[in-house]
Design an enzyme around this catalytic site. Sequence first.
Site, PDB file in Angstrom:
ATOM      1  N   HIS A   1      12.439   1.853  -8.712  1.00 22.51           N
ATOM      2  CA  HIS A   1      12.209   1.301 -10.051  1.00 22.51           C
ATOM      3  C   HIS A   1      12.814   2.212 -11.106  1.00 22.51           C
ATOM      4  CE1 HIS A   1       8.999   4.385 -10.268  1.00 22.51           C
ATOM      5  NE2 HIS A   1       8.818   4.069  -8.991  1.00 22.51           N
TER       6      HIS A   1
ATOM      7  N   GLU B   1      13.420   5.140  -4.093  1.00 23.61           N
ATOM      8  CA  GLU B   1      12.468   5.398  -3.007  1.00 23.61           C
ATOM      9  C   GLU B   1      12.600   4.320  -1.949  1.00 23.61           C
ATOM     10  OE1 GLU B   1       8.260   5.030  -3.971  1.00 23.61           O
ATOM     11  OE2 GLU B   1       8.761   3.857  -5.757  1.00 23.61           O
TER      12      GLU B   1
ATOM     13  N   ASP C   1       3.074  11.647  -2.556  1.00 21.78           N
ATOM     14  CA  ASP C   1       3.813  11.092  -3.693  1.00 21.78           C
ATOM     15  C   ASP C   1       3.113  11.531  -4.978  1.00 21.78           C
ATOM     16  OD1 ASP C   1       5.267   9.563  -5.473  1.00 21.78           O
ATOM     17  OD2 ASP C   1       4.828   7.636  -4.525  1.00 21.78           O
TER      18      ASP C   1
ATOM     19  N   GLU D   1      11.556   9.884  -1.699  1.00 19.93           N
ATOM     20  CA  GLU D   1      11.873   9.408  -3.047  1.00 19.93           C
ATOM     21  C   GLU D   1      12.421  10.536  -3.909  1.00 19.93           C
ATOM     22  OE1 GLU D   1       9.480   7.080  -6.652  1.00 19.93           O
ATOM     23  OE2 GLU D   1       8.361   8.230  -5.153  1.00 19.93           O
TER      24      GLU D   1
ATOM     25  N   HIS E   1       6.808   2.402 -14.212  1.00 17.51           N
ATOM     26  CA  HIS E   1       7.627   1.244 -13.849  1.00 17.51           C
ATOM     27  C   HIS E   1       8.057   0.577 -15.149  1.00 17.51           C
ATOM     28  CE1 HIS E   1       6.578   0.734  -9.378  1.00 17.51           C
ATOM     29  NE2 HIS E   1       6.039   1.866  -9.774  1.00 17.51           N
TER      30      HIS E   1
ATOM     31  N   ASP F   1       9.365  11.438 -10.555  1.00 20.16           N
ATOM     32  CA  ASP F   1       8.632  10.747  -9.496  1.00 20.16           C
ATOM     33  C   ASP F   1       9.350  11.051  -8.181  1.00 20.16           C
ATOM     34  OD1 ASP F   1       7.308   9.004  -7.826  1.00 20.16           O
ATOM     35  OD2 ASP F   1       7.852   7.179  -8.927  1.00 20.16           O
TER      36      ASP F   1
END
Length: 394
Positions: A248, A281, A168, A375, A256, A179
């Site tokens: 998120h 994700e 990640d 994700e 976030h 992300d």
Amino acid sequence: MDKGQIAEIGPPQQLLQSGGYFAELKKAGLGAAGQTDTLSVPVSQLFPASYPEGEICEYTDDNRKRTTDEEMRAKDRLNEKQIFDLRRAAEVHRQVRRHAQRVIRPGMDLTTIADMIENGTRTLVEANGFESGIGFPTGLSINHCAAHYTPNAGDHVVIQNDDVLKVDFGVHVNGHIIDSAFTMSWNDRYAPLLNAVKDATNTGIREAGIDVRLCDVGAAIQEVMESYEIELNGKTIPIKPIRNLCGHNIGPYKIHSGKSVPIVANGDQTRMEEGELFAIETFGSTGNGYVHEEGVCSHYAKNDGAYTSPRIPSAKKLLQTITKNFGTLPFCRRYIDRLGESHYYLGLKTLVDSDIVMAYPPLCDVEGSYTAQFEHTLLLRPTVKEVLSRGDDY
């Protein structure tokens, strides 16, 4: 551009030695095909005019008209700079992860992998402080550890043949963060786990949209995830969503940004809104489907709402370093080490204890279980949903 045109300007390594590669790439616009095996060419050199768009998904139902509505198209044009930056970050992510997927194998230690990913990211995005760089520390979580593990100095954990590794990492351009994460394993018996989580993530992406309730996205993800099972050691085990992990929304320089996208039905009536950037994700587990904090912390981030000034000199000095180099972007101990700081542990503990810096320890399910993660980052544009980080790998 086809392979014949690539051949005309010569092999990447040869042109790098001659000093003419970047100039030739600028003229030729080779795209991703011009990247070297060592990740040495910034994406701005490979895409001189514009970056590839992500997966474009037209809205459905009541939002279907947005795709062709002239007012929506005009609003879309107002966001061109943000979209340009996000696509640049997304192309960096695709190229770095393609390299990582090719290179990572059992026998490698996590520090080597983290350095490879992060150095590749810095090169391809042309890291320059808050203008461009790493979005957050590279997560390399193994087996029952689902998230927030990155090696600290002296960590010599080595990947084993039977491991399930979550990778990640993030890339930012002008604070706009991509992300995206994937899972690797080298034993086919874990394929059902990886397939379940990939399917669940794609379900969340499909369900996401303007005015969609977050609880509805979570319910759809849960239904898909729980439809899978896996056989391990002669036992059939249901695959569970990890109910206290979630996606998120993402804000400028904030990974976030307030809204959480559940991966189970939770009754949250909050709706997704036009213009929002989301990381969709999902995490699946063969264990309890619930994580707890476990092990030595490596992930940290400055608390954007903290205004207390530390009294201890070492903490005050470290806070200045954090503010100058990371702002509100997450960081890890290796990043502080890289800046030449030493003997900072007391200062870091003081900042954490004072809630000036937030600590994010590894998140783990029950030991002996296996977890997986996939994700993507998507943007709810006025006209379409764009899955920015989508690639030919996942």
